[in-house]
Design an enzyme around this catalytic site. Structure first.
Site, short mmCIF file in Angstrom:
data_model
loop_
_atom_site.label_atom_id
_atom_site.label_comp_id
_atom_site.label_asym_id
_atom_site.label_seq_id
_atom_site.Cartn_x
_atom_site.Cartn_y
_atom_site.Cartn_z
N CYS B 147 0.84 -1.21 0.00
CA CYS B 147 0.00 0.00 0.00
C CYS B 147 0.88 1.26 0.00
O CYS B 147 1.72 1.41 -0.87
CB CYS B 147 -0.95 -0.07 1.19
SG CYS B 147 -2.15 1.25 1.27
N ASP B 300 -9.85 -3.80 -5.33
CA ASP B 300 -9.24 -2.92 -4.31
C ASP B 300 -9.99 -1.60 -4.25
O ASP B 300 -9.98 -0.81 -5.20
CB ASP B 300 -7.76 -2.68 -4.68
CG ASP B 300 -6.96 -2.16 -3.51
OD1 ASP B 300 -7.54 -1.41 -2.71
OD2 ASP B 300 -5.76 -2.49 -3.40
N HIS B 329 -8.16 -5.31 -1.35
CA HIS B 329 -6.93 -4.75 -0.78
C HIS B 329 -6.39 -5.62 0.36
O HIS B 329 -5.19 -5.91 0.40
CB HIS B 329 -7.23 -3.34 -0.26
CG HIS B 329 -6.02 -2.55 0.08
ND1 HIS B 329 -5.20 -2.00 -0.87
CD2 HIS B 329 -5.49 -2.18 1.28
CE1 HIS B 329 -4.22 -1.32 -0.27
NE2 HIS B 329 -4.37 -1.43 1.03
#
Lengths: 190, 356
Positions: B147, B300, B329
């Protein structure tokens, strides 16, 4: 009906009136008050004008904040109504028994999720959100500034003073880290 | 009677059962704060300011010479990569024979307001990488970023390519202008300079607000309905509470870093244009010439594939792999799917590029 211009005019008038008397009182009273320059009241008298100005300006920003907040909830409410209408059209088509309860819930969740995600993804929501946050920040600035004014009268460090300390510490930490790194590589070379 | 309301008795019974579950839940379920995450044992190998470098104890013999350093994201805690023994990213990589380190960014306080991209990349990550290189007696390490950690790892690899053997970018935030998520929309409209000047570090509460508008009905309502319906299912409850515990703990983000993040990545997208400066140095993605594995999730809702995928096409590497997984995600890193599909693929890819 009072218009926005009338409101601003009257706000300007009160701002002027307030600053006029704050200035006048300060001019008339500052010389004898200077005798007590070591105490907090002297500093407070000097800063009082700032407090008044901040409060008046905070009022202006509060209006902007309320406008943005109203728009925020209007957008949520409009989207809710629209999504609910879609659900109302769809739900009667689904038999209302235990087997289909899950399907009804799915329809509700999906339609609301879809409509609200579209809203949160939209330019109009993003723009209003940004302005809402900015107006909140303006209010915070006035609040910080008023608090700083009071803190200064008591010789207590303000947010700006602390920010300077944080900046200095950050710079020192960086320098120490660099020195330690250089020292490490010097030792490796020996 | 004509107007008699006909309700399936099963619905009434389900309603009462649901209410009973709500009342009895506290007797059956621990509070999220009481959950033991059963994390893989680790040693704190290196510390600097509030940052810790965790070195995980391997249950198997180390089979690959090149260690892997994981740069976790700046949002929430690193626990998600070790959330459950059966779904642990860390444990899986360890059992594949890799030596695993992870950077825990700690909890920044007001004093850390001026920490910037430069401090994180050229300071903390660089020092952690140097420590591992020294400890493992290797020239280069494999670096993985998840991320926002993927962005930091990418910038690091571009500025220090000589120290990185392989780069793994998992859902990295790269081209914010192309991001199609709600996060991207909000980030584009925030006056970030004003924000940081006024409130300093980005408070967790602001992040919670942003999370709350992502899938508000699935995550804000349905998830909790399902929890109370399944309160007797131990596995369900266990998984639910672990994720909830993780979601509820996010540290503040240092103001200066947040400012540069929003401005350079989301508002101006300068990273993908090779026009971002960190510590006075230009970050060119063309400098990333080591093997790179980019992992993206189709579903995501935090970092959209459109935001991550440009990295694959922008780097200078000839050996590059892009995988797009049918998950989300979190599903990409902490699920049965990640254990069955994502991690074996990553392990295989790494094995081929990490000499024994």
């Amino acid at each position: 009906m009072a218009t926005d211009t009338d409101y601003k005019k009257s706000l300007e008038y009160y701002k002027h009136l307030s600053l006029f008397w704050t200035d006048m009182v300060y001019l008339m009273a500052s010389k004898p008050a200077a005798l007590t320059s070591a105490g907090p009241m002297r500093k407070f008298a000097i800063q009082a004008k700032k407090l008044t100005t901040e409060m008046i300006e905070a009022n202006e920003d509060l209006t902007e904040f309320n406008t943005r907040l109203a728009e925020y909830y209007k957008q949520l409410s409009d989207t809710w109504i629209e999504a609910q209408e879609k659900v109302n059209k769809k739900i009667p088509e689904i038999p209302q028994d235990m087997e289909n309860l899950e399907a009804s819930k799915r329809v509700w969740i999906d339609m609301f999720e879809n409509d609200f995600t579209q809203l949160f993804d939209s330019q109009k929501f993003g723009e209003n959100f940004g302005k809402l946050i900015s107006s909140e920040l303006e209010l915070s600035k006035h609040w910080n500034s008023m608090l700083s004014t009071l803190l200064e009268t008591a010789n207590v460090p303000t947010k700006n003073d602390l920010d300077d300390v944080y900046k200095e510490l950050h710079s020192l930490r960086k320098r120490v880290s660099k020195l330690e790194k250089n020292e490490g590589s010097d030792n490796d070379g020996k | 009677m004509e107007n008699e309301l006909k309700i399936d008795p099963k619905i009434v019974s389900e309603f009462f059962k649901f209410n009973k579950n709500i009342i009895e839940a506290p007797k059956m379920v621990p509070a999220p704060g009481e959950i033991n995450l059963e994390m893989t044992p680790y040693d704190v190998a290196y510390t600097e300011d509030k940052v810790r470098l965790l070195h995980f104890n391997s249950p198997t013999q180390k089979q690959h010479k090149v260690p892997i350093v994981i740069a976790y994201a700046l949002i929430n805690r690193y626990h998600i990569l070790d959330i459950h023994p059966q779904k642990s990213w860390v444990r899986n990589i360890l059992t594949q024979g890799f030596d695993v380190y992870m950077i825990d960014w700690g909890t920044p306080t007001k004093i850390d307001k001026y920490l910037s991209f430069d401090d994180y990349v050229n300071g903390y990550i660089d020092n952690c990488v140097d420590f591992v290189r020294n400890e493992a007696s290797v020239e280069k390490v494999s670096l993985q970023g998840y991320c926002t950690g993927g962005t930091l790892a990418t910038v690091y690899a571009a500025l220090h390519p000589n120290k990185i053997k392989n780069l793994i970018a998992t859902a990295p935030v790269i081209d914010g202008k192309r991001d199609t998520t709600v996060v991207g929309n909000l980030a584009k409209h925030v006056d970030v300079d004003n924000m940081v000047e006024t409130i300093g570090n980005m408070p967790p509460e602001f992040m919670y607000y942003v999370f709350s508008v992502l899938k508000p009905f699935e995550q804000g309502i349905e998830k909790y309905i399902n929890f109370f319906r399944n309160v007797e299912d131990k596995n369900y409850v266990d998984n639910f509470l672990r994720i909830e515990k993780w979601l509820s703990e996010t540290p503040p983000i240092p103001g200066e870093l947040f400012k540069q993040w929003i401005r350079d990545i989301y508002q101006d997208s300068v990273l993908i244009q090779n026009n971002m400066y960190v510590g006075g140095k230009l970050v060119s993605l063309k400098n990333i010439t080591m093997p790179i594995f980019t992992q993206v999730a189709v579903g995501d809702h935090l970092v959209s594939p459109e935001c991550s995928m440009p990295l694959h096409y922008a780097v200078g590497s000839e050996d590059k792999t892009l995988r797009i997984y049918p998950t989300g995600h979190v599903g990409m890193i902490a699920s049965s799917f990640s254990q069955k599909v994502v991690l074996p693929e990553l392990g295989q890819w790494l094995k081929e590029r990490s000499e024994k």
